[in-house]
Structures are given as C-alpha cells and as structure tokens.
Write a protein that holds these residues in place. Structure first.
Motif, PDB file in Angstrom:
ATOM      1  N   VAL A 275      12.002 -18.020  77.377  1.00 16.28           N
ATOM      2  CA  VAL A 275      13.314 -18.369  77.952  1.00 16.28           C
ATOM      3  C   VAL A 275      13.222 -19.315  79.538  1.00 16.28           C
ATOM      4  O   VAL A 275      13.889 -20.256  79.694  1.00 16.28           O
ATOM      5  N   ILE A 276      12.282 -18.653  80.147  1.00 12.94           N
ATOM      6  CA  ILE A 276      12.016 -19.296  81.327  1.00 12.94           C
ATOM      7  C   ILE A 276      11.103 -20.641  81.153  1.00 12.94           C
ATOM      8  O   ILE A 276      11.712 -21.624  81.833  1.00 12.94           O
ATOM      9  N   TYR A 277      10.417 -20.779  80.405  1.00 11.88           N
ATOM     10  CA  TYR A 277       9.837 -22.213  79.978  1.00 11.88           C
ATOM     11  C   TYR A 277      11.017 -22.871  79.427  1.00 11.88           C
ATOM     12  O   TYR A 277      11.038 -24.238  79.996  1.00 11.88           O
ATOM     13  N   LEU A 278      11.869 -22.582  78.688  1.00 19.23           N
ATOM     14  CA  LEU A 278      12.959 -23.753  78.184  1.00 19.23           C
ATOM     15  C   LEU A 278      13.817 -24.036  79.200  1.00 19.23           C
ATOM     16  O   LEU A 278      14.242 -25.326  79.448  1.00 19.23           O
ATOM     17  N   LEU A 279      14.230 -23.077  80.243  1.00 14.90           N
ATOM     18  CA  LEU A 279      15.046 -23.278  81.131  1.00 14.90           C
ATOM     19  C   LEU A 279      14.310 -24.311  82.227  1.00 14.90           C
ATOM     20  O   LEU A 279      15.117 -25.225  82.509  1.00 14.90           O
ATOM     21  N   VAL A 280      13.125 -24.198  82.586  1.00 16.99           N
ATOM     22  CA  VAL A 280      12.594 -24.977  83.539  1.00 16.99           C
ATOM     23  C   VAL A 280      12.171 -26.172  83.104  1.00 16.99           C
ATOM     24  O   VAL A 280      12.516 -27.373  83.570  1.00 16.99           O
ATOM     25  N   SER A 281      11.963 -26.468  81.836  1.00 17.64           N
ATOM     26  CA  SER A 281      11.436 -27.657  81.169  1.00 17.64           C
ATOM     27  C   SER A 281      12.466 -28.669  80.779  1.00 17.64           C
ATOM     28  O   SER A 281      12.496 -29.849  80.970  1.00 17.64           O
ATOM     29  N   LEU A 282      13.661 -28.111  80.459  1.00 16.22           N
ATOM     30  CA  LEU A 282      14.832 -28.668  80.063  1.00 16.22           C
ATOM     31  C   LEU A 282      15.392 -29.160  81.753  1.00 16.22           C
ATOM     32  O   LEU A 282      16.040 -30.367  81.489  1.00 16.22           O
ATOM     33  N   GLY A 283      15.490 -28.366  82.439  1.00 16.47           N
ATOM     34  CA  GLY A 283      15.964 -28.670  83.988  1.00 16.47           C
ATOM     35  C   GLY A 283      14.872 -30.038  84.505  1.00 16.47           C
ATOM     36  O   GLY A 283      15.520 -31.044  84.994  1.00 16.47           O
ATOM     37  N   LEU A 284      13.728 -29.936  84.414  1.00 16.25           N
ATOM     38  CA  LEU A 284      12.866 -30.919  84.557  1.00 16.25           C
ATOM     39  C   LEU A 284      13.146 -32.238  83.923  1.00 16.25           C
ATOM     40  O   LEU A 284      13.350 -33.316  84.397  1.00 16.25           O
ATOM     41  N   THR A 285      13.477 -32.067  82.610  1.00 17.07           N
ATOM     42  CA  THR A 285      13.822 -33.171  81.912  1.00 17.07           C
ATOM     43  C   THR A 285      14.686 -34.004  82.150  1.00 17.07           C
ATOM     44  O   THR A 285      14.925 -35.173  82.265  1.00 17.07           O
ATOM     45  N   VAL A 286      15.961 -33.281  82.412  1.00 21.44           N
ATOM     46  CA  VAL A 286      17.211 -33.853  82.753  1.00 21.44           C
ATOM     47  C   VAL A 286      17.161 -34.547  84.085  1.00 21.44           C
ATOM     48  O   VAL A 286      17.666 -35.480  84.386  1.00 21.44           O
ATOM     49  N   TRP A 287      16.437 -33.818  85.133  1.00 22.30           N
ATOM     50  CA  TRP A 287      16.408 -34.162  86.402  1.00 22.30           C
ATOM     51  C   TRP A 287      15.496 -35.599  86.518  1.00 22.30           C
ATOM     52  O   TRP A 287      15.921 -36.654  86.854  1.00 22.30           O
ATOM     53  N   VAL A 288      14.453 -35.500  85.723  1.00 22.87           N
ATOM     54  CA  VAL A 288      13.619 -36.719  85.720  1.00 22.87           C
ATOM     55  C   VAL A 288      14.417 -37.998  85.047  1.00 22.87           C
ATOM     56  O   VAL A 288      14.548 -39.281  85.349  1.00 22.87           O
ATOM     57  N   ALA A 289      15.054 -37.609  83.932  1.00 27.74           N
ATOM     58  CA  ALA A 289      15.906 -38.579  83.398  1.00 27.74           C
ATOM     59  C   ALA A 289      16.944 -39.047  84.130  1.00 27.74           C
ATOM     60  O   ALA A 289      16.875 -40.467  84.210  1.00 27.74           O
ATOM     61  N   ARG A 290      17.545 -38.337  84.715  1.00 28.26           N
ATOM     62  CA  ARG A 290      18.819 -39.046  85.762  1.00 28.26           C
ATOM     63  C   ARG A 290      18.123 -39.797  86.848  1.00 28.26           C
ATOM     64  O   ARG A 290      18.658 -40.675  87.032  1.00 28.26           O
ATOM     65  N   THR A 291      17.044 -39.391  87.280  1.00 28.72           N
ATOM     66  CA  THR A 291      16.331 -39.959  88.459  1.00 28.72           C
ATOM     67  C   THR A 291      15.891 -41.552  87.994  1.00 28.72           C
ATOM     68  O   THR A 291      15.896 -42.356  88.608  1.00 28.72           O
ATOM     69  N   LEU A 292      15.169 -41.362  86.772  1.00 33.77           N
ATOM     70  CA  LEU A 292      14.689 -42.715  86.295  1.00 33.77           C
ATOM     71  C   LEU A 292      15.843 -43.845  85.997  1.00 33.77           C
ATOM     72  O   LEU A 292      15.751 -44.889  85.979  1.00 33.77           O
ATOM     73  N   SER A 293      16.938 -43.226  85.277  1.00 29.72           N
ATOM     74  CA  SER A 293      18.058 -43.942  85.014  1.00 29.72           C
ATOM     75  C   SER A 293      18.935 -44.370  86.132  1.00 29.72           C
ATOM     76  O   SER A 293      19.078 -45.772  86.183  1.00 29.72           O
ATOM     77  N   ARG A 294      18.994 -43.744  87.198  1.00 31.63           N
ATOM     78  CA  ARG A 294      19.672 -44.246  88.301  1.00 31.63           C
ATOM     79  C   ARG A 294      18.792 -45.342  89.065  1.00 31.63           C
ATOM     80  O   ARG A 294      19.574 -46.477  89.518  1.00 31.63           O
ATOM     81  N   ASN A 295      17.488 -44.802  89.343  1.00 28.34           N
ATOM     82  CA  ASN A 295      16.645 -45.808  90.053  1.00 28.34           C
ATOM     83  C   ASN A 295      16.193 -47.205  89.266  1.00 28.34           C
ATOM     84  O   ASN A 295      15.898 -48.099  89.891  1.00 28.34           O
TER      85      ASN A 295
ATOM     86  N   LEU B  63      12.338 -33.840  74.710  1.00 28.64           N
ATOM     87  CA  LEU B  63      12.957 -32.507  74.001  1.00 28.64           C
ATOM     88  C   LEU B  63      12.274 -32.083  72.643  1.00 28.64           C
ATOM     89  O   LEU B  63      12.046 -30.855  72.369  1.00 28.64           O
ATOM     90  N   GLY B  64      11.602 -33.055  72.155  1.00 31.16           N
ATOM     91  CA  GLY B  64      11.147 -32.910  70.831  1.00 31.16           C
ATOM     92  C   GLY B  64       9.607 -32.263  71.186  1.00 31.16           C
ATOM     93  O   GLY B  64       9.216 -31.131  70.647  1.00 31.16           O
ATOM     94  N   PHE B  65       9.170 -32.625  72.136  1.00 31.84           N
ATOM     95  CA  PHE B  65       7.655 -32.165  72.527  1.00 31.84           C
ATOM     96  C   PHE B  65       7.890 -30.712  72.847  1.00 31.84           C
ATOM     97  O   PHE B  65       7.117 -29.855  72.785  1.00 31.84           O
ATOM     98  N   ILE B  66       8.993 -30.516  74.079  1.00 32.63           N
ATOM     99  CA  ILE B  66       9.314 -29.185  74.495  1.00 32.63           C
ATOM    100  C   ILE B  66       9.540 -28.106  73.336  1.00 32.63           C
ATOM    101  O   ILE B  66       8.895 -27.070  73.216  1.00 32.63           O
TER     102      ILE B  66
END
Length: 136
Positions: free
Chosen positions: A9-29, A61-64
């Motif tokens: 559960v902790i792995y899924l929450l942290v890795s999904l949060g990191l993926t969303v954060w990185v994707a939004r940062t890359l998209s914006r910049n 998400l597939g890799f996670i």
C-alpha cells in the motif's frame, strides 16, 4: 494485518504520487520547449505534450504494477523500509531514465529544426547571376 500488504500500500501510494508529480512537472515545463521545437505552433505543442504525458503515465503505471509483486515475506518494520527503498529506488530510476530519454529525443528534434532554419537565407534573393558559356 500482514506487513507485506502494508508495504504494498505504501509503495503504491508513494510511487503513484511521484509519477503524477513528475508527469505534471514535465508537462508544465516541457510545453515551452515543445513550442520552440515545433516553431511556435501552440496547438500542436499542446497535442504532442498531452500525448507524451499519456505515454509517460502508461509506461510508468505499467511498470509500477508489474514491479509490485515480491516473493519475500516481510516480518518487521525494518523489512518494510528495506522493501520500500528498493522498490521506490527502482521506480525513481525508471522515471529518471524516461525523462532523460524524452529530453534527448526532443533536443534532437529541436536541433534539426534549428538546422532547417539556418538553411534558409535571411533575405530573399534579388536576382540571378548567369554562368558564362564554356570556353569564354
């Protein structure tokens, strides 16, 4: 509750949060960079940016999901931290490699576009010089 499930559960929450954060940062910049690569075509830059983000989500998400399974049984809190550090470390490395791959590919496109822009003369030709006939 089994500690392995807690680690999942902790792995899924942290890795999904990191993926969303990185994707939004890359998209914006990355949007500004894409607009430059695509010669200021904002609509095309937005479309390519969106497609890159979708691909980024699908791969990560597939890799996670594939990397979730662990055959080891976690017996104590130390085991939870060790399992999480290993799994999240690999996820972060994959995110970084994907980011570097995207930047490398976009930089190649940008350089090609810059070379094409340098090929065109800054001023249109105003006349032609005819070659002298052979033998004169």
């Amino acid at each position: 509750m089994d500690l392995t499930v807690v680690a999942y559960v902790i792995y899924l929450l942290v890795s999904l949060g990191l993926t969303v954060w990185v994707a939004r940062t890359l998209s914006r910049n990355g949007r500004v960079f894409l607009a430059d690569v695509l010669h200021g075509n904002e609509k095309l830059a937005d479309a390519v940016n969106h497609l890159l983000v979708v691909g980024f989500y699908l791969v990560n998400l597939g890799f996670i999901a594939l990397y979730l399974q662990d055959d080891a049984t976690i017996a104590d809190a130390r085991g939870v931290f060790e399992a999480l550090s290993q799994k999240l470390g690999v996820v972060l490395l994959v995110l970084g490699v994907m980011h570097l791959g995207n930047v490398y590919a976009l930089n190649k496109f940008r350089r090609r576009g810059m070379m094409e822009r340098e090929q065109t003369p800054p001023v249109a030709p105003q006349g032609y010089t005819w070659a002298a006939p052979a033998g004169k």
